[in-house]
Write an enzyme that holds these catalytic residues in place. Sequence first.
Site, mmCIF file in Angstrom:
data_model
loop_
_atom_site.group_PDB
_atom_site.id
_atom_site.type_symbol
_atom_site.label_atom_id
_atom_site.label_comp_id
_atom_site.label_asym_id
_atom_site.label_seq_id
_atom_site.Cartn_x
_atom_site.Cartn_y
_atom_site.Cartn_z
ATOM 1 C CG ASP A 1 5.799 -1.973 -1.971
ATOM 2 O OD1 ASP A 1 4.762 -1.633 -1.377
ATOM 3 O OD2 ASP A 1 5.739 -2.555 -2.996
ATOM 4 C CD GLU B 1 2.930 -1.068 -7.541
ATOM 5 O OE1 GLU B 1 1.670 -1.231 -7.329
ATOM 6 O OE2 GLU B 1 3.704 -1.881 -7.061
ATOM 7 C CG HIS C 1 4.269 2.300 0.199
ATOM 8 N ND1 HIS C 1 3.376 2.802 -0.663
ATOM 9 C CD2 HIS C 1 4.089 0.882 -0.037
ATOM 10 C CE1 HIS C 1 2.773 1.897 -1.277
ATOM 11 N NE2 HIS C 1 3.425 0.767 -0.819
ATOM 12 C CG HIS D 1 2.134 -3.664 1.575
ATOM 13 N ND1 HIS D 1 0.983 -3.645 1.354
ATOM 14 C CD2 HIS D 1 2.958 -2.870 0.738
ATOM 15 C CE1 HIS D 1 0.605 -2.821 0.425
ATOM 16 N NE2 HIS D 1 1.759 -2.406 0.124
ATOM 17 C CG ASP E 1 -0.054 -8.495 3.821
ATOM 18 O OD1 ASP E 1 0.385 -7.401 3.747
ATOM 19 O OD2 ASP E 1 -0.794 -8.891 2.937
HETATM 20 O O1 LIG Z 1 3.217 -2.779 -4.273
HETATM 21 C C1 LIG Z 1 2.316 -3.308 -4.210
HETATM 22 N N1 LIG Z 1 1.217 -2.834 -5.083
HETATM 23 C C2 LIG Z 1 -0.012 -3.111 -4.775
HETATM 24 N N2 LIG Z 1 -0.417 -3.900 -3.931
HETATM 25 C C3 LIG Z 1 0.503 -4.481 -2.958
HETATM 26 C C4 LIG Z 1 1.802 -4.209 -3.199
HETATM 27 N N3 LIG Z 1 2.414 -4.696 -2.228
HETATM 28 C C5 LIG Z 1 1.445 -5.306 -1.495
HETATM 29 N N4 LIG Z 1 0.185 -5.385 -1.941
HETATM 30 C C6 LIG Z 1 -0.817 -5.801 -1.513
HETATM 31 O O2 LIG Z 1 -1.560 -5.263 -0.648
HETATM 32 C C7 LIG Z 1 -2.107 -6.328 0.718
HETATM 33 C C8 LIG Z 1 -2.171 -5.631 1.984
HETATM 34 O O3 LIG Z 1 -0.857 -5.207 2.561
HETATM 35 C C9 LIG Z 1 -0.995 -7.336 0.133
HETATM 36 O O4 LIG Z 1 -1.901 -8.716 0.846
HETATM 37 C C10 LIG Z 1 -0.799 -7.456 -1.187
HETATM 38 O O5 LIG Z 1 -1.762 -7.919 -1.929
HETATM 39 ZN ZN LIG Z 2 2.612 -1.069 -1.528
#
Ligand SMILES: O=c1[nH]cnc2c1ncn2[C@@H]1O[C@H](CO)[C@@H](O)[C@H]1O
Ligand SMILES: [Zn+2]
Length: 355
Positions: free
Chosen positions: A284, A206, A18, A20, A22
């Site tokens: 994350d 979450e 998990h 991201h 970006d």
């Molecule tokens: O912890 C999280 N919870 C929910 N959404 C998230 C989290 N971290 C990032 N993103 C969202 O996922 C998109 C795509 O990667 C990011 O642009 C952000 O808006």
């Molecule tokens: Zn996430």
Amino acid sequence: MRNLTLQDIQRLPKTDLHVHLDGSLRIQTILELAEEQGVKLPGDSIDTLRPHVEVGDECTSLVDYLKAFDVTLSVMQTYDALVRTAYELAVDAAAENVRYMEVRYSPILHQAKGMTLHHIVQAVLEGLAQAEKECAIRTGVILCGIRHISPELSNRLADLTVAFKNKGVVGFDLAGAEEDFPAKKHREAFSRVLANNINCTLHAGEAYGPESIHQAIHLCGAHRIGHGVRLIENGDLLNYVNDHRIPLECCPSSNVQTRAVQTMADHPIRLFYDLGLRVTVNTDNRMVTRTTVSEEYLHLHQSLGFTLDEIKELIIMGFKSAFLPYAVKRAMLADVVSELKSFTPGSLESKKEQL
Ligand SMILES: O=c1[nH]cnc2c1ncn2[C@@H]1O[C@H](CO)[C@@H](O)[C@H]1O
Ligand SMILES: [Zn+2]
């Protein structure tokens, strides 16, 4: 037994299921990309940009946490920027012995300068493939629908996931603001993905309660759950998740920052583990949360008393939870298990001295 050090944990083979794209750039790279592209940033040095892309202790909620992505996305709108950031993420993960990583992002957020969705997926696959050639890491991609954008766009992303099945994309996710944006509105996207025998995971539990996890599993067919911390509030659902071996993608530091939990010592991963749930440890967002997989394990060791043997078990659960074909996973797991068996803590230097 003596305490584990960060170096000990860095030597262990690990997964990150998990993470991201970006939220996991190098700050220096953001500065360089902005310079190349003529993009204006809220800071023009590592120190002045840092508070805008790392959330730190002042973060108050998930919605607050997500603000950092406005900055990162401003420089991630070209093919080359996606190749570079994907490559660097995999190189950085490999440097701490992450052997298998599933990188997630939402292609829809990278179209501001007119790139097609296909190019956006290809660019990330190209960057990851380059890193795989150079480092001991294997990767897969998960595409994310976004709760607070629209279900119609989730449907397009689901179709994109289907188009790249067996070509590097291994799953579909739902991310974004959780409260007020229920997963059930995105059901159609998940049914398209599931109908094509593709794995899915959803961020749930979450920033909203167990109803969100219930929807993810029973209405959207989640094979894994992102975070899931609030599963603790519903014992019946918790037993179901346990009985069906549905993995939880825990991201402890991120959960402290978004206030899903109060402190690291309060994180329910300890209870989940003790009850036998399949729990995995993840970053994350390496940059936004300012962490690494190794640091997450170190927190579990120091704040929640996870021993080396327990950490080894968490690592194995990570490999078991990968969205990989079973035969590939079994072979990878066999190698990891034998490596873990022969692992002993202590620096390589001190071991040489003992010989
Ligand atoms: O912890 C999280 N919870 C929910 N959404 C998230 C989290 N971290 C990032 N993103 C969202 O996922 C998109 C795509 O990667 C990011 O642009 C952000 O808006
Ligand atoms: Zn996430």
